[in-house]
Scaffold this motif. Structure first.
Motif, PDB file in Angstrom:
ATOM      1  N   GLU A 127     -43.181  61.763  -2.345  1.00  0.00           N
ATOM      2  CA  GLU A 127     -44.328  61.308  -3.113  1.00  0.00           C
ATOM      3  C   GLU A 127     -45.548  62.211  -2.929  1.00  0.00           C
ATOM      4  OE1 GLU A 127     -45.388  57.290  -2.340  1.00  0.00           O
ATOM      5  OE2 GLU A 127     -43.374  56.497  -2.750  1.00  0.00           O
ATOM      6  N   ALA A 128     -45.549  63.032  -1.889  1.00  0.00           N
ATOM      7  CA  ALA A 128     -46.765  63.778  -1.568  1.00  0.00           C
ATOM      8  C   ALA A 128     -46.432  64.979  -0.691  1.00  0.00           C
ATOM      9  CB  ALA A 128     -47.758  62.867  -0.842  1.00  0.00           C
ATOM     10  N   ASP A 129     -47.411  65.869  -0.552  1.00  0.00           N
ATOM     11  CA  ASP A 129     -47.265  67.009   0.352  1.00  0.00           C
ATOM     12  C   ASP A 129     -47.554  66.613   1.793  1.00  0.00           C
ATOM     13  OD1 ASP A 129     -46.842  69.004  -1.798  1.00  0.00           O
ATOM     14  OD2 ASP A 129     -48.900  68.472  -2.323  1.00  0.00           O
ATOM     15  N   ILE A 130     -48.385  65.575   1.945  1.00  0.00           N
ATOM     16  CA  ILE A 130     -48.717  65.046   3.266  1.00  0.00           C
ATOM     17  C   ILE A 130     -48.590  63.535   3.226  1.00  0.00           C
ATOM     18  CG2 ILE A 130     -50.482  64.833   5.074  1.00  0.00           C
ATOM     19  CD1 ILE A 130     -51.815  67.341   3.941  1.00  0.00           C
ATOM     20  N   VAL A 131     -47.825  62.969   4.145  1.00  0.00           N
ATOM     21  CA  VAL A 131     -47.777  61.517   4.336  1.00  0.00           C
ATOM     22  C   VAL A 131     -48.369  61.273   5.713  1.00  0.00           C
ATOM     23  CG1 VAL A 131     -46.339  59.458   4.436  1.00  0.00           C
ATOM     24  CG2 VAL A 131     -45.685  61.362   2.930  1.00  0.00           C
ATOM     25  N   ILE A 132     -49.540  60.670   5.748  1.00  0.00           N
ATOM     26  CA  ILE A 132     -50.304  60.608   6.992  1.00  0.00           C
ATOM     27  C   ILE A 132     -50.726  59.177   7.302  1.00  0.00           C
ATOM     28  CG2 ILE A 132     -52.463  61.142   5.777  1.00  0.00           C
ATOM     29  CD1 ILE A 132     -53.339  62.690   8.297  1.00  0.00           C
ATOM     30  N   SER A 133     -50.616  58.801   8.561  1.00  0.00           N
ATOM     31  CA  SER A 133     -51.037  57.477   8.984  1.00  0.00           C
ATOM     32  C   SER A 133     -52.552  57.441   9.182  1.00  0.00           C
ATOM     33  CB  SER A 133     -50.327  57.087  10.287  1.00  0.00           C
ATOM     34  OG  SER A 133     -50.513  58.081  11.276  1.00  0.00           O
ATOM     35  N   ARG A 134     -53.116  56.260   8.959  1.00  0.00           N
ATOM     36  CA  ARG A 134     -54.551  56.061   9.213  1.00  0.00           C
ATOM     37  C   ARG A 134     -54.711  54.770  10.004  1.00  0.00           C
ATOM     38  NH1 ARG A 134     -58.513  55.951   4.170  1.00  0.00           N
ATOM     39  NH2 ARG A 134     -57.274  54.082   3.680  1.00  0.00           N
ATOM     40  N   TRP A 135     -55.444  54.881  11.111  1.00  0.00           N
ATOM     41  CA  TRP A 135     -55.614  53.733  12.000  1.00  0.00           C
ATOM     42  C   TRP A 135     -57.097  53.557  12.296  1.00  0.00           C
ATOM     43  CZ3 TRP A 135     -52.518  49.919  12.871  1.00  0.00           C
ATOM     44  CH2 TRP A 135     -52.770  49.030  13.927  1.00  0.00           C
ATOM     45  N   THR A 137     -59.554  53.266  10.316  1.00  0.00           N
ATOM     46  CA  THR A 137     -60.273  54.139   9.367  1.00  0.00           C
ATOM     47  C   THR A 137     -60.097  55.626   9.664  1.00  0.00           C
ATOM     48  OG1 THR A 137     -62.463  54.320  10.455  1.00  0.00           O
ATOM     49  CG2 THR A 137     -62.048  52.338   9.132  1.00  0.00           C
ATOM     50  N   ARG A 138     -59.405  55.990  10.739  1.00  0.00           N
ATOM     51  CA  ARG A 138     -59.276  57.400  11.114  1.00  0.00           C
ATOM     52  C   ARG A 138     -57.882  57.926  10.806  1.00  0.00           C
ATOM     53  NH1 ARG A 138     -61.328  58.553  17.053  1.00  0.00           N
ATOM     54  NH2 ARG A 138     -60.976  60.661  16.259  1.00  0.00           N
ATOM     55  N   PRO A 139     -57.781  58.976  10.007  1.00  0.00           N
ATOM     56  CA  PRO A 139     -56.478  59.599   9.770  1.00  0.00           C
ATOM     57  C   PRO A 139     -55.913  60.147  11.078  1.00  0.00           C
ATOM     58  CG  PRO A 139     -58.106  60.392   8.182  1.00  0.00           C
ATOM     59  CD  PRO A 139     -58.856  59.637   9.244  1.00  0.00           C
ATOM     60  N   GLN A 140     -54.601  60.117  11.188  1.00  0.00           N
ATOM     61  CA  GLN A 140     -53.908  60.588  12.385  1.00  0.00           C
ATOM     62  C   GLN A 140     -53.056  61.807  12.009  1.00  0.00           C
ATOM     63  OE1 GLN A 140     -54.479  59.018  15.380  1.00  0.00           O
ATOM     64  NE2 GLN A 140     -55.921  57.734  14.251  1.00  0.00           N
ATOM     65  N   PRO A 141     -53.656  63.001  11.961  1.00  0.00           N
ATOM     66  CA  PRO A 141     -52.925  64.176  11.475  1.00  0.00           C
ATOM     67  C   PRO A 141     -51.775  64.614  12.370  1.00  0.00           C
ATOM     68  CG  PRO A 141     -55.049  64.827  12.373  1.00  0.00           C
ATOM     69  CD  PRO A 141     -55.050  63.328  12.330  1.00  0.00           C
ATOM     70  N   LYS A 159     -57.771  81.904   7.450  1.00  0.00           N
ATOM     71  CA  LYS A 159     -58.524  83.095   7.049  1.00  0.00           C
ATOM     72  C   LYS A 159     -60.032  82.860   7.083  1.00  0.00           C
ATOM     73  CE  LYS A 159     -55.068  85.352   4.133  1.00  0.00           C
ATOM     74  NZ  LYS A 159     -54.695  85.698   2.729  1.00  0.00           N
ATOM     75  N   VAL A 160     -60.442  81.638   6.714  1.00  0.00           N
ATOM     76  CA  VAL A 160     -61.883  81.328   6.711  1.00  0.00           C
ATOM     77  C   VAL A 160     -62.302  80.642   8.012  1.00  0.00           C
ATOM     78  CG1 VAL A 160     -61.959  81.207   4.205  1.00  0.00           C
ATOM     79  CG2 VAL A 160     -61.558  79.103   5.514  1.00  0.00           C
ATOM     80  N   ARG A 161     -61.400  80.638   9.004  1.00  0.00           N
ATOM     81  CA  ARG A 161     -61.673  80.113  10.340  1.00  0.00           C
ATOM     82  C   ARG A 161     -61.985  78.611  10.336  1.00  0.00           C
ATOM     83  NH1 ARG A 161     -65.148  85.039  13.198  1.00  0.00           N
ATOM     84  NH2 ARG A 161     -63.589  86.681  12.818  1.00  0.00           N
ATOM     85  N   ASN A 162     -61.354  77.905   9.439  1.00  0.00           N
ATOM     86  CA  ASN A 162     -61.449  76.450   9.418  1.00  0.00           C
ATOM     87  C   ASN A 162     -60.249  75.901  10.169  1.00  0.00           C
ATOM     88  OD1 ASN A 162     -61.598  73.726   8.937  1.00  0.00           O
ATOM     89  ND2 ASN A 162     -61.458  73.862   6.718  1.00  0.00           N
ATOM     90  N   LYS A 163     -60.465  75.442  11.390  1.00  0.00           N
ATOM     91  CA  LYS A 163     -59.375  74.958  12.240  1.00  0.00           C
ATOM     92  C   LYS A 163     -59.213  73.440  12.172  1.00  0.00           C
ATOM     93  CE  LYS A 163     -60.327  78.621  15.620  1.00  0.00           C
ATOM     94  NZ  LYS A 163     -60.658  78.901  17.037  1.00  0.00           N
ATOM     95  N   LYS A 164     -59.983  72.787  11.318  1.00  0.00           N
ATOM     96  CA  LYS A 164     -59.962  71.327  11.267  1.00  0.00           C
ATOM     97  C   LYS A 164     -58.792  70.854  10.418  1.00  0.00           C
ATOM     98  CE  LYS A 164     -64.968  70.963  11.864  1.00  0.00           C
ATOM     99  NZ  LYS A 164     -66.251  70.527  11.248  1.00  0.00           N
ATOM    100  N   ILE A 165     -57.771  70.349  11.070  1.00  0.00           N
ATOM    101  CA  ILE A 165     -56.570  69.921  10.378  1.00  0.00           C
ATOM    102  C   ILE A 165     -56.872  68.811   9.367  1.00  0.00           C
ATOM    103  CG2 ILE A 165     -55.890  68.242  12.138  1.00  0.00           C
ATOM    104  CD1 ILE A 165     -52.988  69.203  11.751  1.00  0.00           C
ATOM    105  N   HIS A 166     -57.915  67.997   9.641  1.00  0.00           N
ATOM    106  CA  HIS A 166     -58.301  66.936   8.709  1.00  0.00           C
ATOM    107  C   HIS A 166     -58.686  67.489   7.342  1.00  0.00           C
ATOM    108  CE1 HIS A 166     -58.834  64.893  12.604  1.00  0.00           C
ATOM    109  NE2 HIS A 166     -58.664  63.774  11.940  1.00  0.00           N
ATOM    110  N   LEU A 178     -51.616  58.164   2.041  1.00  0.00           N
ATOM    111  CA  LEU A 178     -52.118  57.531   3.254  1.00  0.00           C
ATOM    112  C   LEU A 178     -51.308  56.273   3.583  1.00  0.00           C
ATOM    113  CD1 LEU A 178     -55.996  57.738   2.861  1.00  0.00           C
ATOM    114  CD2 LEU A 178     -54.679  58.670   4.762  1.00  0.00           C
ATOM    115  N   ILE A 179     -50.910  56.160   4.830  1.00  0.00           N
ATOM    116  CA  ILE A 179     -50.290  54.941   5.334  1.00  0.00           C
ATOM    117  C   ILE A 179     -51.381  54.201   6.107  1.00  0.00           C
ATOM    118  CG2 ILE A 179     -48.409  53.969   6.705  1.00  0.00           C
ATOM    119  CD1 ILE A 179     -47.420  55.690   4.408  1.00  0.00           C
TER     120      ILE A 179
END
Length: 220
Positions: A127-135, A137-141, A159-166, A178-179
């Motif tokens: 259904e999606a490229d990412i299936v991610i749990s949220r607990w 209100t916070r996503p759990q990557p 490349k743009v030095r964005n390390k934030k997986i969120h 979102l689960i």
């Protein structure tokens, strides 16, 4: 179509078209000791997580940092392809290593991974490229399913030095499923599968939960 093998009796054997990837290369700064080797019950956090993923997935690997000491486990251990990118680098490494189109990414500091929650998430992978749990209100990557379509996005972020997986959740090129907490509670009523250990206090809480479960026969 469910991604499972079956015994002749219908008993579920293993998920074959998703790879289990365990992140085990954290610095454990808030913990004060290497989280991978602290005990909850008779097993270390690393052993507990490896056991669950091995029970679920035909292919499993553990990703560690480039400067991490070697690990002795029963699955392949691979080092980050990209240093100093945290969970994002571990995700990238796992996706590159996997021969399947999808991976389930988990952190080894989650001592109560729930196989039924993971199976539910895996069943939604198309259904999606990412299936991610949220607990709460916070996503759990680091409790999520990722598809190979995420690779170009991760490379762009690096490349743009964005390390934030969120940040991946907001990328226009990716579909996200979102689960939420209510959906998780239908399978895992107490939500303990979302619990992770960052501090000594968290560890004591996890040990207390385990002792209670062991005392009531819920966990060995």
């Amino acid at each position: 179509t469910y991604p499972l093998f079956f015994f002749p009796t219908g008993q579920v054997l293993m998920i074959i078209d998703v790879t289990g990837v365990l992140l085990a290369g954290g610095k454990s700064r808030r913990m004060g000791e290497d989280k991978r080797f602290v005990l909850v019950g008779q097993r270390t956090l690393l052993e507990r997580s490896c056991h669950i993923l091995n029970e679920l997935f035909d292919q499993v690997c553990v990703v560690i940092a480039q400067d991490s000491p070697s690990l002795q486990v029963e699955v392949p251990v691979i080092r980050d392809r990209i240093p100093d990118c945290g969970s994002l680098g571990g995700l990238y490494t796992g996706l590159r290593w996997a021969k399947t189109q999808h991976i389930f990414l988990a952190a080894c500091d989650m001592p109560f991974l729930n196989p039924d929650v993971i199976r539910h998430m895996v069943r939604l992978k198309d259904e999606a490229d990412i299936v991610i749990s949220r607990w709460e209100t916070r996503p759990q990557p680091t409790h999520a399913v990722y598809g190979r379509n995420c690779l170009p996005v991760i490379e762009e972020m690096i490349k743009v030095r964005n390390k934030k997986i969120h940040s991946m959740m907001d990328h226009s090129a990716l579909r996200v499923r979102l689960i939420d907490e209510r959906e998780i509670r239908r399978i895992d009523h107490d939500g303990r599968s979302m619990f992770n250990i960052n501090t000594p206090s968290d560890l004591e809480q996890a040990r207390s939960v385990h002792e209670h479960d062991a005392g009531t026969g819920l966990e060995s």
